[in-house]
Design a protein around this motif. Structure first.
Motif, mmCIF file in Angstrom:
data_model
loop_
_atom_site.group_PDB
_atom_site.id
_atom_site.type_symbol
_atom_site.label_atom_id
_atom_site.label_comp_id
_atom_site.label_asym_id
_atom_site.label_seq_id
_atom_site.Cartn_x
_atom_site.Cartn_y
_atom_site.Cartn_z
ATOM 1 N N ASN A 1 2.932 5.180 -1.744
ATOM 2 C CA ASN A 1 1.849 5.747 -1.698
ATOM 3 C C ASN A 1 1.057 5.431 -0.467
ATOM 4 N N PRO A 2 0.440 6.248 0.488
ATOM 5 C CA PRO A 2 -0.332 5.737 1.575
ATOM 6 C C PRO A 2 -1.328 4.841 1.241
ATOM 7 N N ALA A 3 -1.945 5.077 0.008
ATOM 8 C CA ALA A 3 -2.913 4.085 -0.124
ATOM 9 C C ALA A 3 -2.615 2.653 -0.517
ATOM 10 N N GLN A 4 -1.263 2.344 -0.620
ATOM 11 C CA GLN A 4 -0.882 1.060 -0.688
ATOM 12 C C GLN A 4 -0.660 0.313 0.755
ATOM 13 N N ALA A 5 -0.729 1.114 1.933
ATOM 14 C CA ALA A 5 -0.416 0.546 3.143
ATOM 15 C C ALA A 5 -1.237 -0.404 3.876
ATOM 16 N N ALA A 6 -0.840 -1.539 4.189
ATOM 17 C CA ALA A 6 -1.630 -2.577 4.625
ATOM 18 C C ALA A 6 -2.355 -2.012 6.151
ATOM 19 N N ARG A 7 -1.631 -1.432 6.505
ATOM 20 C CA ARG A 7 -2.014 -0.961 8.074
ATOM 21 C C ARG A 7 -1.120 0.251 8.550
ATOM 22 N N THR A 8 -1.622 0.937 9.622
ATOM 23 C CA THR A 8 -1.056 1.905 10.253
ATOM 24 C C THR A 8 -0.621 1.411 11.785
ATOM 25 N N ARG A 9 0.291 1.357 12.020
ATOM 26 C CA ARG A 9 0.802 0.674 13.517
ATOM 27 C C ARG A 9 0.997 2.129 14.190
ATOM 28 N N ILE A 10 0.444 1.901 15.639
ATOM 29 C CA ILE A 10 0.645 3.158 16.614
ATOM 30 C C ILE A 10 1.775 2.809 17.377
ATOM 31 N N PRO B 1 4.420 -8.913 8.273
ATOM 32 C CA PRO B 1 4.276 -9.848 6.892
ATOM 33 C C PRO B 1 5.277 -9.316 5.953
ATOM 34 N N LEU B 2 5.900 -10.329 5.379
ATOM 35 C CA LEU B 2 6.811 -10.035 4.458
ATOM 36 C C LEU B 2 6.389 -9.317 3.207
ATOM 37 N N GLY B 3 6.953 -7.950 2.665
ATOM 38 C CA GLY B 3 6.329 -7.583 1.442
ATOM 39 C C GLY B 3 5.306 -6.475 1.697
ATOM 40 N N SER B 4 4.947 -6.445 3.044
ATOM 41 C CA SER B 4 3.901 -5.218 3.495
ATOM 42 C C SER B 4 4.423 -3.887 3.354
ATOM 43 N N VAL B 5 3.584 -2.916 2.793
ATOM 44 C CA VAL B 5 3.819 -1.642 3.127
ATOM 45 C C VAL B 5 3.318 -0.996 4.230
ATOM 46 N N GLU B 6 3.759 -0.443 5.256
ATOM 47 C CA GLU B 6 3.260 -0.031 6.321
ATOM 48 C C GLU B 6 3.465 1.593 6.582
ATOM 49 N N ILE B 7 2.304 2.018 7.492
ATOM 50 C CA ILE B 7 2.569 3.350 7.954
ATOM 51 C C ILE B 7 2.854 3.315 9.552
ATOM 52 N N TRP B 8 3.771 3.758 9.814
ATOM 53 C CA TRP B 8 3.992 3.668 11.533
ATOM 54 C C TRP B 8 3.750 5.261 11.907
ATOM 55 N N GLU B 9 2.738 5.355 12.884
ATOM 56 C CA GLU B 9 2.604 6.711 13.439
ATOM 57 C C GLU B 9 3.224 6.551 14.860
ATOM 58 N N ILE B 10 4.203 7.318 14.869
ATOM 59 C CA ILE B 10 5.165 7.172 16.388
ATOM 60 C C ILE B 10 4.569 8.533 17.022
ATOM 61 N N ARG B 11 3.988 8.344 18.324
ATOM 62 C CA ARG B 11 3.452 9.472 19.216
ATOM 63 C C ARG B 11 4.472 9.717 20.369
ATOM 64 N N ASN B 12 4.577 10.908 20.524
ATOM 65 C CA ASN B 12 5.372 11.235 21.811
ATOM 66 C C ASN B 12 4.553 12.264 22.709
ATOM 67 N N ILE C 1 5.473 7.710 9.209
ATOM 68 C CA ILE C 1 6.363 7.136 8.277
ATOM 69 C C ILE C 1 5.961 6.043 7.581
ATOM 70 N N ILE C 2 6.460 6.079 6.359
ATOM 71 C CA ILE C 2 6.055 4.864 5.608
ATOM 72 C C ILE C 2 7.116 4.068 4.809
ATOM 73 N N THR C 3 6.953 2.749 4.903
ATOM 74 C CA THR C 3 8.134 2.084 4.296
ATOM 75 C C THR C 3 7.512 0.581 3.897
ATOM 76 N N GLU C 4 8.395 -0.330 3.313
ATOM 77 C CA GLU C 4 8.183 -1.608 2.872
ATOM 78 C C GLU C 4 9.006 -2.698 3.472
ATOM 79 N N PHE C 5 8.585 -3.721 4.116
ATOM 80 C CA PHE C 5 9.420 -4.790 4.667
ATOM 81 C C PHE C 5 9.693 -5.683 3.816
ATOM 82 N N SER C 6 10.446 -5.550 2.717
ATOM 83 C CA SER C 6 10.675 -6.612 1.882
ATOM 84 C C SER C 6 12.093 -7.192 2.058
ATOM 85 N N ASP C 7 12.150 -8.226 1.734
ATOM 86 C CA ASP C 7 13.375 -9.242 1.897
ATOM 87 C C ASP C 7 13.525 -9.958 3.229
ATOM 88 N N PHE C 8 14.033 -11.034 3.584
ATOM 89 C CA PHE C 8 14.626 -11.404 4.681
ATOM 90 C C PHE C 8 13.750 -11.770 5.642
#
Ligand code: C2O
Ligand code: CU
Ligand code: CU
Length: 496
Positions: A356-365, A404-415, A461-468
């Motif tokens: 859920n976008p509400a879970q995202a810790a940040r949006t990276r551009i 940060p490990l475990g964070s949910v992030e939105i990446w906004e890829i601009r072209n 896009i939205i994803t979670e950086f879990s593990d490793f």
């Protein structure tokens, strides 16, 4: 056959008569669909102490794509491309990668969620004669992933010469669906590539300035290294697992009989439910899984149609300056006598993880930048090289992002450049939230690791950086037009 410029010209003229704009120059040497599709060998590993052990030898050889012509190529356990690796979720796998070349190489596991040290990116160079032994657990959904060379500034050339293969992951959830899964029989891999040939039969690469700016495009289509291929299908229903393994070409897949494609999978998972659509766009690095039902003694041709952004919104012809405006056949699917198999498609396939976008810790551009000949810098103006991301060209000694490990992030890829770029992130599988504010195509609703970002557009896009977590070993994110990646449109992140 005489190998000459004249044949090339003749090829262009003759194909125009057939209504094909793609100059099938050298493919003139063979008849339409004359060649049986090559199917890469399947390897499932041998039991060893560390789980399943796979032996992979990177080697040089020659391949015969055209009659009477030897093309110098690279491959894994063979002269061109590599075997299809198959494993199951939960497996512990070890790869003994031996580099038999006289040049350094790497093998990256594209789409796999594994530690950065095992990722096979530009930091895991295998020197000539050396052996690299990554070992990891398969912790992800059933999917079609792949592996390929990822040498810093040398990926485009090594992949072009043949360093790529498929990586199938299976799990209980997908098995329970009774989808066709007999490899090479009703589960057929299709690695799509395009190539240009020199007079001497070798692959031509980077012979024009445009090859880097626009990305390399060939005038001959290879499917699993086969020119003008057909495949004879023996079951009523077949699953096609399609990888766009081309350096830069985007395909717009469709059937020549006008029937809908039945799409069941994307890069990193099956879809929640089958999607029926006439066309599906596939960028470099992306995968798609299709179901095709055949009638006895009939043939269907899988085609590529002009890539028109209109299908995606703006009505503008994409990459109008060169390429991707052609209509051309990819492979003919032929049915002889057909054995019956299960023709029910479950309306619900799998549960696709989502955030859920509400879970995202940040949006990276993330801004894709490039300098175009005579057009100056596009995207961020103050860039430090010909291609880059957020104004910086790839530097193997610089970490661009710390996540940060475990964070949910939105990446906004601009072209802001005039080209479409396929954007890829290592380590994770993501969901596409939107493209220029509108929902992604229905077949983009599975897990993905690569997404097309159109000119003048942006994708979230939205994803979670879990593990490793590992502060010392970075993962890559980059444009999957390999010439752009090699020219610096790549960055590095660590999970900490
Ligand atoms: Cu398919 Cu970083 O690569
Ligand atoms: Cu990758
Ligand atoms: Cu690009």
């Amino acid at each position: 056959m005489a190998f000459s410029r004249r044949n090339l010209l003749l090829g262009a003229v003759t194909t125009a008569v057939f209504g094909l704009n793609l100059p099938r120059s050298l493919a003139l040497a063979t008849e339409r669909f004359a060649n049986p599709l090559k199917i890469p060998a399947l390897i499932e590993g041998n039991p060893g102490e560390g789980g399943k052990l796979f032996e992979l030898g990177i080697q040089a050889g020659t391949s015969k794509f055209l009659p009477g012509v030897a093309t110098p190529t690279l491959g894994i356990n063979g002269a061109y491309l590599g075997p299809t690796i198959k494993c199951r979720a939960g497996d512990r796998v070890t790869f003994r990668v031996k580099n038999n070349l006289t040049e350094p190489a790497t093998l990256h596991w594209h789409g796999l969620h594994i530690p950065a040290r095992q990722d096979g990116g530009p930091h895991q160079v295998v020197e000539p004669g050396a052996v690299w032994e990554p070992s990891f657990e398969i912790k992800q959904k059933a999917s079609l992933c792949w592996y390929h060379s990822h040498l810093l500034e040398g990926t485009g050339e090594q992949v072009l010469r043949g360093l790529a293969g498929l990586f199938l992951i299976d799990d209980d959830e997908s098995r329970s669906l009774n989808l066709p899964s007999e490899y090479g029989v009703d589960d057929i891999p299709l690695v799509l590539q395009d190539r240009r040939f020199n007079r001497d039969g070798g692959f031509e690469y980077l012979s024009t300035m445009g090859d880097v700016e626009m990305g390399y495009e060939g005038d001959v289509i290879l499917v699993n290294g086969t020119i003008d291929p057909h495949v004879v299908l023996r079951r009523q229903r077949t699953r096609l697992r399609v990888l766009n393994g081309s350096n830069s070409r985007i395909y717009m897949l469709g059937r020549d009989d006008g029937a809908d494609l039945v799409i069941i999978g994307s890069d990193g998972s099956l879809l929640e439910r089958p999607v029926r659509q006439r066309r599906a766009r596939l960028g470099p690095g992306e995968r798609i899984e299709l179901l095709v039902d055949m009638q006895p003694n009939k043939a269907v041709t899988l085609m590529s149609y002009p890539v028109i952004a209109g299908a995606m919104g703006s009505g503008m012809m994409m990459r109008g300056m060169r390429g991707n405006s052609e209509t051309f056949p990819i492979i003919e699917l032929r049915a002889a006598q057909l054995e019956t198999n299960d023709l029910s498609v479950p309306e619900r396939l799998i549960a696709v993880p989502h955030w859920n976008p509400a879970q995202a810790a940040r949006t990276r551009i993330i801004t894709l930048d490039m300098a175009m000949m005579g057009m100056g810098r596009m995207g961020s103006p103050a860039m430090d090289g010909p291609m880059g991301i957020n104004r910086r060209s790839m530097d193997i000694n610089r970490i661009d992002l710390r996540i940060p490990l475990g964070s949910v992030e939105i990446w906004e890829i601009r072209n802001a450049t005039p080209l479409t770029h396929p954007f890829h992130i290592h380590d994770v599988q993501f969901r596409v939230l939107d493209r220029a504010g509108t929902p992604p195509e229905p077949y983009e609703h599975g897990l993905k690791d690569t997404v097309l970002v159109d000119a003048g557009s942006a994708v979230r896009i939205i994803t979670e950086f879990s593990d490793f977590a590992d502060p010392d070993h970075p993962y890559m994110y980059h444009c999957h037009i390999l010439e752009h990646e090699d020219a610096g449109m790549m960055g590095q992140f660590v999970v900490v």
